[in-house]
Write an enzyme that holds these catalytic residues in place. Structure first.
Site, PDB file in Angstrom:
ATOM      1  N   GLY A   1       7.878   2.637   6.386  1.00  0.00           N
ATOM      2  CA  GLY A   1       7.463   1.253   6.151  1.00  0.00           C
ATOM      3  C   GLY A   1       8.062   0.698   4.874  1.00  0.00           C
ATOM      4  O   GLY A   1       7.749   1.145   3.779  1.00  0.00           O
TER       5      GLY A   1
ATOM      6  N   LYS B   1     -15.842  -6.867   3.075  1.00  0.00           N
ATOM      7  CA  LYS B   1     -14.660  -7.248   3.845  1.00  0.00           C
ATOM      8  C   LYS B   1     -15.102  -8.337   4.811  1.00  0.00           C
ATOM      9  O   LYS B   1     -16.286  -8.436   5.152  1.00  0.00           O
ATOM     10  CB  LYS B   1     -14.148  -6.034   4.646  1.00  0.00           C
ATOM     11  CG  LYS B   1     -12.716  -6.128   5.058  1.00  0.00           C
ATOM     12  CD  LYS B   1     -11.767  -5.539   4.034  1.00  0.00           C
ATOM     13  CE  LYS B   1     -10.332  -5.658   4.484  1.00  0.00           C
ATOM     14  NZ  LYS B   1      -9.391  -5.070   3.541  1.00  0.00           N
TER      15      LYS B   1
ATOM     16  N   GLY C   1       7.934  -2.552   3.706  1.00  0.00           N
ATOM     17  CA  GLY C   1       7.403  -3.911   3.587  1.00  0.00           C
ATOM     18  C   GLY C   1       7.188  -4.274   2.132  1.00  0.00           C
ATOM     19  O   GLY C   1       7.928  -3.833   1.247  1.00  0.00           O
ATOM     20  N   LYS C   2       6.147  -5.070   1.889  1.00  0.00           N
ATOM     21  CA  LYS C   2       5.890  -5.554   0.521  1.00  0.00           C
ATOM     22  C   LYS C   2       5.657  -4.390  -0.439  1.00  0.00           C
ATOM     23  O   LYS C   2       6.095  -4.413  -1.582  1.00  0.00           O
ATOM     24  CB  LYS C   2       4.674  -6.489   0.520  1.00  0.00           C
ATOM     25  CG  LYS C   2       4.917  -7.793   1.288  1.00  0.00           C
ATOM     26  CD  LYS C   2       3.759  -8.741   1.174  1.00  0.00           C
ATOM     27  CE  LYS C   2       2.535  -8.320   1.947  1.00  0.00           C
ATOM     28  NZ  LYS C   2       2.681  -8.304   3.405  1.00  0.00           N
ATOM     29  N   VAL C   3       4.964  -3.361   0.056  1.00  0.00           N
ATOM     30  CA  VAL C   3       4.672  -2.217  -0.804  1.00  0.00           C
ATOM     31  C   VAL C   3       5.814  -1.198  -0.747  1.00  0.00           C
ATOM     32  O   VAL C   3       6.331  -0.763  -1.780  1.00  0.00           O
ATOM     33  CB  VAL C   3       3.342  -1.549  -0.386  1.00  0.00           C
ATOM     34  CG1 VAL C   3       3.099  -0.298  -1.219  1.00  0.00           C
ATOM     35  CG2 VAL C   3       2.181  -2.532  -0.544  1.00  0.00           C
ATOM     36  N   GLY C   4       6.219  -0.818   0.461  1.00  0.00           N
ATOM     37  CA  GLY C   4       7.199   0.258   0.635  1.00  0.00           C
ATOM     38  C   GLY C   4       8.523  -0.029  -0.062  1.00  0.00           C
ATOM     39  O   GLY C   4       9.126   0.851  -0.685  1.00  0.00           O
TER      40      GLY C   4
HETATM   41  P1  NAI Z   1       3.859  -5.211   5.208  1.00  0.00           P
HETATM   42  O1  NAI Z   1       3.415  -5.805   6.489  1.00  0.00           O
HETATM   43  O2  NAI Z   1       4.564  -6.071   4.206  1.00  0.00           O
HETATM   44  O3  NAI Z   1       4.811  -3.939   5.462  1.00  0.00           O
HETATM   45  C1  NAI Z   1       4.609  -3.035   6.487  1.00  0.00           C
HETATM   46  C2  NAI Z   1       5.967  -2.545   6.925  1.00  0.00           C
HETATM   47  O4  NAI Z   1       5.787  -1.507   7.870  1.00  0.00           O
HETATM   48  C3  NAI Z   1       6.831  -3.610   7.570  1.00  0.00           C
HETATM   49  O5  NAI Z   1       8.128  -3.595   7.001  1.00  0.00           O
HETATM   50  C4  NAI Z   1       6.855  -3.207   9.033  1.00  0.00           C
HETATM   51  O6  NAI Z   1       8.037  -3.600   9.685  1.00  0.00           O
HETATM   52  C5  NAI Z   1       6.733  -1.717   8.923  1.00  0.00           C
HETATM   53  N1  NAI Z   1       6.257  -1.028  10.120  1.00  0.00           N
HETATM   54  C6  NAI Z   1       5.376  -1.467  11.048  1.00  0.00           C
HETATM   55  N2  NAI Z   1       5.218  -0.532  11.999  1.00  0.00           N
HETATM   56  C7  NAI Z   1       5.991   0.504  11.658  1.00  0.00           C
HETATM   57  C8  NAI Z   1       6.252   1.765  12.235  1.00  0.00           C
HETATM   58  N3  NAI Z   1       5.714   2.134  13.393  1.00  0.00           N
HETATM   59  N4  NAI Z   1       7.085   2.610  11.589  1.00  0.00           N
HETATM   60  C9  NAI Z   1       7.679   2.244  10.427  1.00  0.00           C
HETATM   61  N5  NAI Z   1       7.484   1.057   9.849  1.00  0.00           N
HETATM   62  C10 NAI Z   1       6.657   0.198  10.457  1.00  0.00           C
HETATM   63  O7  NAI Z   1       2.546  -4.563   4.570  1.00  0.00           O
HETATM   64  P2  NAI Z   1       2.335  -4.075   3.071  1.00  0.00           P
HETATM   65  O8  NAI Z   1       1.604  -5.114   2.321  1.00  0.00           O
HETATM   66  O9  NAI Z   1       3.593  -3.516   2.538  1.00  0.00           O
HETATM   67  O10 NAI Z   1       1.277  -2.899   3.296  1.00  0.00           O
HETATM   68  C11 NAI Z   1       1.697  -1.611   3.718  1.00  0.00           C
HETATM   69  C12 NAI Z   1       0.474  -0.719   3.910  1.00  0.00           C
HETATM   70  O11 NAI Z   1      -0.230  -0.622   2.678  1.00  0.00           O
HETATM   71  C13 NAI Z   1      -0.529  -1.247   4.942  1.00  0.00           C
HETATM   72  O12 NAI Z   1      -1.131  -0.153   5.584  1.00  0.00           O
HETATM   73  C14 NAI Z   1      -1.561  -1.965   4.081  1.00  0.00           C
HETATM   74  O13 NAI Z   1      -2.836  -1.994   4.718  1.00  0.00           O
HETATM   75  C15 NAI Z   1      -1.579  -1.051   2.861  1.00  0.00           C
HETATM   76  N6  NAI Z   1      -2.052  -1.703   1.666  1.00  0.00           N
HETATM   77  C16 NAI Z   1      -1.424  -2.831   1.182  1.00  0.00           C
HETATM   78  C17 NAI Z   1      -1.897  -3.453   0.047  1.00  0.00           C
HETATM   79  C18 NAI Z   1      -1.216  -4.660  -0.532  1.00  0.00           C
HETATM   80  O14 NAI Z   1      -1.617  -5.094  -1.621  1.00  0.00           O
HETATM   81  N7  NAI Z   1      -0.198  -5.214   0.110  1.00  0.00           N
HETATM   82  C19 NAI Z   1      -3.085  -2.954  -0.664  1.00  0.00           C
HETATM   83  C20 NAI Z   1      -3.617  -1.715  -0.137  1.00  0.00           C
HETATM   84  C21 NAI Z   1      -3.121  -1.143   0.998  1.00  0.00           C
END
Ligand code: NAI
Length: 359
Positions: A179, A79, A181-184
């Site tokens: 959450g 990392k 976001g991109k994954v959720g």
């Molecule tokens: P993202 O930044 O696109 O989505 C995160 C979401 O969580 C956002 O919609 C944000 O508004 C929301 N959020 C932030 N604080 C919050 C809270 N207190 N309560 C509820 N929602 C909240 O990130 P992404 O890419 O979707 O990643 C999500 C998780 O998965 C992160 O922990 C990331 O480290 C993990 N992850 C992501 C990978 C990827 O390929 N994108 C790979 C492996 C793990």
């Protein structure tokens, strides 16, 4: 209190990179190259100091080694962190200087996106080094890793349903997603197609409103989502969400989500097991993104079909981990660590034994 040096356990190499002209201060940590080149993203973050950055990169690189090992990838764990504010400090000169630091490691470390870095950044880093993945498809990369992270999390969640209910269908199951976001959001879409009932929470009201409108989801307050009376709680936002305060409030049977570092401390894995909650270890269920960018290193170039097929194995890997946890009477989190450590140890021994020695 635990200091940074107690975290410096078994890391092969830690490199500090400085380029004052470009404003670059970075640290690359290679935990292990036993299974292959150390792949892990670049976190661009305004750390309060270098010690905080060092602690983070040591911890994250170790987690990547375990993630790759459990996913059956021929990749080690690494990392990198760039100290700075990505909005204010990110320039082409800085990213190119960073690319040169990576190139100097000769392929022992391969980078990708993480918090604060995006596919467009990887395209710039990639002008200075071959060892950058995660650029956009138009730039020769595999694009947004959230696609396969979400798919793998969906497959893993179904494996948990199968384990507990003897049926992997999400139909009429109630899933609480933290959450969007991109994954959720993609996870929510997969589950909706299958007929699941969804409850969601996000700090961004536009994202939850989209789920309400398009997926028929219920929306709850940020501090209530973990306590929803659902079959599954799926954390896809923050780390540390499984802790002394939240675990006693969980009403679910399963915790399965993509967020990194969900357990605030290792003992919270045991606490979930004691509460009778099936926990899908985060670095096992969220390996789809790593599988995707790792596939870019394949000698024939990136294949979406191969990466997707590999991601589908996350379900089987989880079931194996659940079996091992039962067999050894340990938590699923502990069992996942054992699987990773055993594979690294076995391949390490094999290497020493079989590789032809140079004269
Ligand atoms: P993202 O930044 O696109 O989505 C995160 C979401 O969580 C956002 O919609 C944000 O508004 C929301 N959020 C932030 N604080 C919050 C809270 N207190 N309560 C509820 N929602 C909240 O990130 P992404 O890419 O979707 O990643 C999500 C998780 O998965 C992160 O922990 C990331 O480290 C993990 N992850 C992501 C990978 C990827 O390929 N994108 C790979 C492996 C793990």
């Amino acid at each position: 209190m635990e200091g940074p040096f107690s975290l410096f356990e078994g890391h092969e190499q830690v490199v500090f990179g400085n380029d004052p002209q470009a404003g670059l201060r970075c640290i690359v940590a290679i935990h292990s190259t036993t299974l292959g080149p150390a792949l892990g993203g670049t976190r661009f973050y305004p750390y309060p100091g270098e010690e905080a950055a060092l602690i983070d990169v040591l911890r994250l690189s170790k987690a990547m080694a375990y993630k790759a090992a459990c996913a059956g990838l021929d990749l080690g764990g690494g990392k990198a962190v760039i100290v700075g504010d990505p909005v204010r400090d990110k320039t082409e000169a800085l990213l190119r200087a960073y690319g040169r630091v990576i190139e100097s490691l000769g392929g022992r470390y391969v980078t990708a996106c993480d918090v604060g870095t995006f596919p467009t950044d990887m395209a710039i880093v990639g002008r200075e080094t071959r060892w950058a993945t995660g650029a956009d498809v138009a730039e020769g990369g595999s694009g947004d890793s959230g696609v396969l992270t979400a798919y793998g999390t969906y497959i893993g969640l179904k494996a948990c349903l199968h384990r507990l209910f003897g049926d992997d269908s999400g139909r009429d199951r109630h899933i609480a997603i933290q959450g969007i976001g991109k994954v959720g959001r993609r996870l929510a879409e997969h589950l909706h197609v299958e007929g699941a009932k969804l409850t969601v929470a996000d700090i961004d009201p536009a994202r939850t409103a989209w789920c309400e409108e398009h997926l028929g989801a219920d929306v709850v307050a940020l501090d209530k989502i973990h306590a929803v009376d659902a079959d599954v709680f799926s954390p896809n936002a923050l780390g540390g969400v499984l802790n002394d305060a939240t675990i006693p409030e969980l009403q679910c049977r399963i915790v399965a989500g993509a967020a990194n570092n969900q357990l605030l401390a290792a003992r919270h894995g045991e606490a979930l097991a004691e509460a009778g909650i099936l926990y899908a270890p985060d670095y096992v269920i969220n390996a789809g993104g790593l599988i995707q960018v790792g596939d870019e290193l394949h000698r024939d170039g990136y294949s979406p079909e191969r990466a997707r097929a590999h991601t589908e194995q996350i379900g089987i890997r989880l079931l194996e981990i659940f079996d091992l946890a039962d067999e050894l009477a340990v938590s699923t989190a502990h069992a996942a660590d054992l699987v990773a450590e055993r594979r690294m140890a076995a391949v390490g021994r094999l290497r020493n034994f079989w590789l032809p020695r140079r004269a």
